[in-house]
Design an enzyme around this catalytic site. Structure first.
Site, PDB file in Angstrom:
ATOM      1  N   ASN A  60      36.178 -28.204  16.148  1.00 50.46           N
ATOM      2  CA  ASN A  60      35.443 -29.380  16.617  1.00 50.46           C
ATOM      3  C   ASN A  60      34.950 -30.125  15.378  1.00 50.46           C
ATOM      4  OD1 ASN A  60      33.629 -31.202  17.685  1.00 50.46           O
ATOM      5  ND2 ASN A  60      32.136 -29.665  18.336  1.00 50.46           N
ATOM      6  N   LYS A 108      33.565 -32.907  15.119  1.00 50.85           N
ATOM      7  CA  LYS A 108      32.372 -33.741  15.361  1.00 50.85           C
ATOM      8  C   LYS A 108      32.601 -35.128  14.741  1.00 50.85           C
ATOM      9  CE  LYS A 108      29.677 -29.538  15.679  1.00 50.85           C
ATOM     10  NZ  LYS A 108      28.386 -28.873  15.537  1.00 50.85           N
ATOM     11  N   HIS A 116      28.866 -30.067  25.089  1.00 55.11           N
ATOM     12  CA  HIS A 116      28.411 -29.511  23.804  1.00 55.11           C
ATOM     13  C   HIS A 116      26.901 -29.726  23.706  1.00 55.11           C
ATOM     14  CE1 HIS A 116      27.750 -29.038  19.516  1.00 55.11           C
ATOM     15  NE2 HIS A 116      28.869 -28.346  19.506  1.00 55.11           N
ATOM     16  N   GLU A 126      25.114 -30.758  21.453  1.00 62.01           N
ATOM     17  CA  GLU A 126      24.723 -32.045  20.845  1.00 62.01           C
ATOM     18  C   GLU A 126      24.808 -33.170  21.874  1.00 62.01           C
ATOM     19  OE1 GLU A 126      27.335 -31.716  17.456  1.00 62.01           O
ATOM     20  OE2 GLU A 126      26.114 -30.028  16.765  1.00 62.01           O
ATOM     21  N   GLU A 176      27.668 -21.041  22.766  1.00 66.92           N
ATOM     22  CA  GLU A 176      27.200 -21.520  21.473  1.00 66.92           C
ATOM     23  C   GLU A 176      25.675 -21.516  21.452  1.00 66.92           C
ATOM     24  OE1 GLU A 176      30.418 -23.996  19.426  1.00 66.92           O
ATOM     25  OE2 GLU A 176      29.252 -25.367  20.644  1.00 66.92           O
ATOM     26  N   GLY A 208      25.592 -24.888  13.097  1.00 69.01           N
ATOM     27  CA  GLY A 208      25.384 -25.625  11.853  1.00 69.01           C
ATOM     28  C   GLY A 208      24.249 -25.077  10.992  1.00 69.01           C
ATOM     29  N   SER A 231      28.320 -21.335  13.591  1.00 73.29           N
ATOM     30  CA  SER A 231      28.457 -20.849  12.208  1.00 73.29           C
ATOM     31  C   SER A 231      29.537 -19.785  12.044  1.00 73.29           C
ATOM     32  CB  SER A 231      27.104 -20.343  11.681  1.00 73.29           C
ATOM     33  OG  SER A 231      26.150 -21.391  11.679  1.00 73.29           O
ATOM     34  N   GLY A 280      32.828 -25.508  14.118  1.00 74.78           N
ATOM     35  CA  GLY A 280      32.410 -26.836  13.678  1.00 74.78           C
ATOM     36  C   GLY A 280      32.686 -27.014  12.195  1.00 74.78           C
ATOM     37  N   GLY A 281      31.680 -26.728  11.377  1.00 74.37           N
ATOM     38  CA  GLY A 281      31.764 -26.987   9.939  1.00 74.37           C
ATOM     39  C   GLY A 281      33.010 -26.407   9.273  1.00 74.37           C
TER      40      GLY A 281
END
Ligand code: PGA
Length: 253
Positions: A12, A14, A103, A105, A171, A177, A216, A237-238
């Site tokens: 993802n 983002k 999600h 967010e 999640e 993150g 993470s 993500g990251g």
């Protein structure tokens, strides 16, 4: 470990990635996935969810490789006066296979309720996409001993009960993150509860639904997380923004 469900490793991105970096990342991952598939060592389905601006172009680039693409969100309606939004049909039209919905967010920054997420997940299924429905508790909810109740409520409220073309992503919000991951024991407890809830919610089809962990996930912790019972992949993500980082997770299976 014998698996009955094909693992899914989903990136993802983002709101990250201009053309050059995103296309370079997709090209590198497509090349590695193609080589791994030829060598018979690819153990997962691989999904990339780049920003909407690049979905079509990334989709064309990875076509013919084992990598598929998905949207990071979709609108519940098919079409209409919804400025800035993208429908599930539009995602399917450009070759997407999945849409992430709910999600944290989106839930927190855009005020999406379980009912909103259910409508979006149903829209994704209507368009022939797999719906990746995200759930997860806050730090305060975990500290208050409510993690299992929170994710159960989210699953019952936001996962359509009519199809097994859904994927659930657990999640924990405090792990997204932050560099903090839930321990394999905590992940195992939540995933096994989610499996029971999905079987109750969907019937026997609940056993087919893949449950991803996100928060993470990195190459260094992926093997332990992915070896946990009822963990059928990862939502990343990251670490999905660099080919080496993401590929390290794919190969941790
Ligand atoms: P992270 O994000 O891997 O950067 O923690 C996960 C997610 O939000 O899906």
């Amino acid at each position: 470990m014998t698996r009955t469900r094909t693992p899914l490793i989903a990136g993802n991105c983002k709101m990250n990635g201009l053309v050059a970096a995103s296309m370079g990342l997709a090209a590198e991952l497509a090349a590695r996935a193609t080589d791994a598939a030829r060598a018979g060592s690819l153990k997962a389905e691989i999904l990339l969810c780049p920003p909407a601006t690049l979905l079509a172009e990334v989709g064309r680039l990875v076509a013919g490789s084992p990598i598929v693409t998905g949207g990071q969100d979709c609108h519940a309606e098919t079409a209409g006066a919804f400025t800035g939004d993208i429908s599930a049909e539009m995602l399917a039209d450009i070759g997407c296979r999945y849409a992430i919905v709910g999600h944290s967010e989106r839930r927190s920054l855009h005020g999406e309720s379980d009912a909103d997420v259910l409508a979006k997940a149903s829209a994704a299924l209507r368009a022939g996409l797999g719906a990746i429905v995200c759930v997860g508790e806050t730090a305060a909810e975990r500290d208050g001993g409510e993690a299992l109740a929170v994710v159960e409520r989210q699953v019952r409220g936001s996962v359509p009960s009519t199809s097994d073309a859904v994927v659930v992503a657990y999640e924990p919000i405090w792990a997204i993150g932050t560099g903090r991951t839930a321990s394999p024991a905590d992940i195992g407890e939540v995933h096994s509860h989610l499996r029971a809830v999905l079987k109750d919610h969907l019937g026997p089809k609940g056993n087919e639904v893949r449950i991803l962990y996100g928060g993470s996930v990195k190459a260094g912790n992926a093997a332990a997380i992915l070896a946990t019972a009822d963990v059928d992949g990862a939502l990343v993500g990251g670490a999905s923004l660099k080919a080496d980082d993401f590929w390290g997770i794919v190969t941790a299976l």
